[in-house]
Design a protein around this motif. Structure first.
Motif, PDB file in Angstrom:
ATOM      1  N   TYR A  98       0.845  -1.193   0.000  1.00 53.51           N
ATOM      2  CA  TYR A  98       0.000   0.000   0.000  1.00 53.51           C
ATOM      3  C   TYR A  98       0.880   1.243   0.000  1.00 53.51           C
ATOM      4  CZ  TYR A  98      -3.270  -3.627   1.360  1.00 53.51           C
ATOM      5  OH  TYR A  98      -4.013  -4.776   1.393  1.00 53.51           O
ATOM      6  N   ASN A 134       0.143   4.433  -0.869  1.00 55.54           N
ATOM      7  CA  ASN A 134      -0.530   5.587  -0.279  1.00 55.54           C
ATOM      8  C   ASN A 134      -2.030   5.303  -0.298  1.00 55.54           C
ATOM      9  OD1 ASN A 134      -1.548   6.379  -2.919  1.00 55.54           O
ATOM     10  ND2 ASN A 134       0.474   7.242  -3.331  1.00 55.54           N
ATOM     11  N   ASP A 135      -2.838   6.287   0.033  1.00 56.35           N
ATOM     12  CA  ASP A 135      -4.289   6.069   0.103  1.00 56.35           C
ATOM     13  C   ASP A 135      -4.913   5.742  -1.251  1.00 56.35           C
ATOM     14  OD1 ASP A 135      -4.352   6.479   2.817  1.00 56.35           O
ATOM     15  OD2 ASP A 135      -4.864   8.600   2.662  1.00 56.35           O
ATOM     16  N   THR A 166      -1.907   0.972  -4.924  1.00 52.32           N
ATOM     17  CA  THR A 166      -1.430  -0.307  -4.399  1.00 52.32           C
ATOM     18  C   THR A 166      -0.635  -1.022  -5.482  1.00 52.32           C
ATOM     19  OG1 THR A 166      -3.418  -0.496  -3.031  1.00 52.32           O
ATOM     20  CG2 THR A 166      -2.180  -2.523  -3.428  1.00 52.32           C
TER      21      THR A 166
END
Length: 128
Positions: free
Chosen positions: A42, A44-45, A48
């Motif tokens: 992951y 970042n928000d 992926t």
């Protein structure tokens, strides 16, 4: 809605080894299991990397991560601590140097399956 890249599949011989190594170097979370057969990292928000085991041959891919200066220094320190060879030029020899000719800092390294990772502090592809 603006188009956003959500995830990329990364072919690997050993998805767990490769996912763990990248996540530990970048200091981001990962999982041994994800949706389907993947070992996700992951970043970042919104992005992926899904590591998946593939048979030979598989394509070698170049991935570039833009990070802040503090993160760059921390990740470079982890590369050095893990004794991972790195270089200042995309196709150059291992020189354990940082390229600073584009206004920021850039290094390249290869992971065990041959994928090429690049880390930079300023994009030379996008001047923003």
């Amino acid at each position: 809605m603006a188009i956003q890249l959500d995830h990329l599949m990364v072919p690997a011989r050993d998805k767990l080894r490769s996912a763990r190594m990248l996540a530990e170097l970048l200091g981001v979370p990962w999982s041994e299991t994800g949706i389907g057969p993947f070992a996700p990292v992951y970043l970042n928000d919104g992005l992926t990397l899904d590591f998946d085991e593939w048979g030979e041959p598989f394509p070698l891919i170049h991935f570039c991560f833009r990070v802040g200066v503090e993160d760059f220094d921390a990740i470079l320190g982890r590369l050095q601590a893990a004794d991972i060879p790195y270089r200042s030029a995309v196709h150059g020899p291992v020189d354990h140097q940082v390229d600073r000719s584009h206004g920021g800092a850039i290094v390249y390294w290869n992971e065990p399956d041959g994928h090429q990772w690049e880390m930079l502090t300023q994009s030379y592809a996008r001047k923003a």
